[in-house]
Enzyme design. Structure first.
Site, short mmCIF file in Angstrom:
data_model
loop_
_atom_site.label_atom_id
_atom_site.label_comp_id
_atom_site.label_asym_id
_atom_site.label_seq_id
_atom_site.Cartn_x
_atom_site.Cartn_y
_atom_site.Cartn_z
N ARG A 167 0.82 -1.12 0.01
CA ARG A 167 0.11 -0.22 -0.13
C ARG A 167 1.01 1.21 -0.08
NH1 ARG A 167 -4.45 1.88 4.72
NH2 ARG A 167 -4.20 4.21 4.41
N HIS A 168 0.38 2.45 -0.61
CA HIS A 168 1.30 3.50 -0.51
C HIS A 168 0.77 4.25 1.10
CE1 HIS A 168 1.94 3.76 -4.68
NE2 HIS A 168 0.63 3.74 -5.06
N VAL A 169 1.91 4.09 1.71
CA VAL A 169 1.78 4.50 3.31
C VAL A 169 3.23 4.67 3.74
CG1 VAL A 169 1.82 1.95 4.04
CG2 VAL A 169 0.65 3.99 5.66
#
EC number: 2.8.2.-
Length: 418
Positions: A167-169
């Site tokens: 995930r983009h995190v």
């Protein structure tokens, strides 16, 4: 008169002319039998002393082990990397599934750094190797509150193992909330190229469909959508200035508020996390080597990834993710971007140096072409692609080299040794 022989222990010797044929009776003569057995006793006592000395050393070593806090950090890291192993694993009935490498991997992918290409590969690999690929429908929320961090970590930690979560995190510290820290992997790219790719992707999408950008940014006004990149940079629009340009470092620094402030604190914390929590941080410009190292480090997840990536059918899918309608900014605009992104570049070069060191340990050579001449007013940083991903990617990166050449030609009229 002849004197009686004296017993060594005192008193007269009861057998002055030798021991009777029947042997000495019990009592005073028992020491004679001990004398006869002395060679055997001496040998046994020596062995006994050696065993006792060994036991003493073992006890002292055990005490030192406990007082010093357990095994060295190196062994702990090695066990964490290879997984736990017991005697029964090797000599008992084989378990249903043996995980030779970490069973919890997190790919907190950085935007516009080849992550969609890697996710396409992971979908194929998860079906091939049987690991659990955990993805998220949330793409634009990289900064989380404390409660959101706890909830996400809980959801990740309860996933079926072995899993790979992506995930983009920004970096999440699992141990802060009592969880087991997973193995992290990631990929970054040249900061200026990453910014420009994102700038035009938000406006015009990619080859998968030109209408996708309308869905992604429906509130963007037409004048903003067609805003010239040079005007955005030179006129200091928010999208083209800090803190928007401080983008890569927070993915490695973490969720602390200071991680979003361009400066030394966030930079150093990002470097520390790379060293302590990331198994591999690769460079997009050398993607094939990144995939090769991932295959060696994590074969349970990435075995055969390079052959899949090089397959012509997969290349067709990958080319659909190339951003469209890119334009080339002026040398002046690029120079301003360099100045605004100096922390990003310091981090990029640090990661690149670590990545090349890792490649050398595995015998991989970087095919570095001779760098083009740099105008004096440019910050000297190598931006050329060392190993192009494909023809489209090579064209995508080549524009900076062309800028250098044209600027140097103009500069050469003033300073011949440009």
């Amino acid at each position: 008169m002849k004197k009686q022989q004296q017993h060594p222990g005192g008193g007269a010797d009861p057998w002055p002319h030798g021991v009777p044929l029947g042997g000495a009776p019990a009592g005073l003569g028992s020491w004679k039998r001990r004398v006869a057995l002395l060679p055997f006793l001496r040998f046994s006592l020596r062995d006994y002393g050696f065993c006792m000395a060994t036991l003493l050393v073992f006890c002292l070593g055990s005490l030192f082990y406990q007082l010093s806090g357990g095994p060295p950090r190196f062994l702990l890291d090695l066990r964490q990397y290879l997984g736990n192993s017991t005697y029964l694993d090797d000599h008992g009935p084989p378990p249903s599934k043996v995980l030779p490498f970490p069973s919890q991997v997190v790919y907190n992918r950085v935007g516009k750094c080849g992550s969609r290409t890697v996710v396409l590969l992971l979908r194929i690999l998860s079906e091939k190797h049987g690991f659990n690929l955990v993805t998220s429908d949330i793409h634009n929320k990289t900064r989380l509150t404390k409660n959101e961090q706890m909830e996400l970590i809980k959801n990740i930690s309860t996933a079926e193992q072995p899993y790979l979560f992506t995930r983009h995190v920004h970096f999440l510290n699992f141990s802060r909330f009592g969880g087991d820290q997973p193995v992290y992997i990631n990929i970054i790219r040249d900061p200026v190229n990453r910014f420009l790719s994102n700038y035009f992707f938000r406006r015009f999408g990619d080859w998968r469909g030109e209408q996708n950008h309308m869905i992604r940014t429906p509130s963007m006004r037409q004048e903003e959508r067609y805003l010239d990149i040079n005007e955005c940079i030179l006129e200091n629009y928010p999208e083209c200035s800090n803190p928007r340009l401080f983008y890569i470092i927070p993915y490695f620094c973490g969720q602390h508020p200071r991680c979003r402030e361009p400066g030394e604190w966030a930079l150093e914390r990002a470097k520390l996390n790379v060293n302590e929590n990331f198994l591999l941080v690769g460079i997009l410009e050398e993607l094939e080597d990144v995939l090769l190292l991932l295959e060696r480090f994590l074969p349970h997840y990435f075995k055969g990834v390079l052959s899949i990536y090089k397959d012509p059918e997969h290349r067709k899918l990958g080319n659909m993710t190339v951003t469209v309608k890119k334009t080339v900014p002026s040398p002046e605009a690029v120079q301003i971007l360099y100045q605004r992104m100096r922390y990003e570049y310091e981090f990029y070069h640090y990661v690149k140096e670590q990545f090349h060191l890792l490649k050398r340990k595995f015998g991989l050579k970087s095919h570095v072409s001779k760098p083009p001449l740099r105008p004096h007013f440019f910050i000297p940083t190598p931006l050329e692609t060392e190993e192009p991903i494909d023809d489209e990617e090579q064209d995508d990166e080549k524009w900076l080299e062309d800028i250098y050449k044209s600027a140097c030609e103009r500069q050469d009229k003033i300073e011949p040794d440009c």
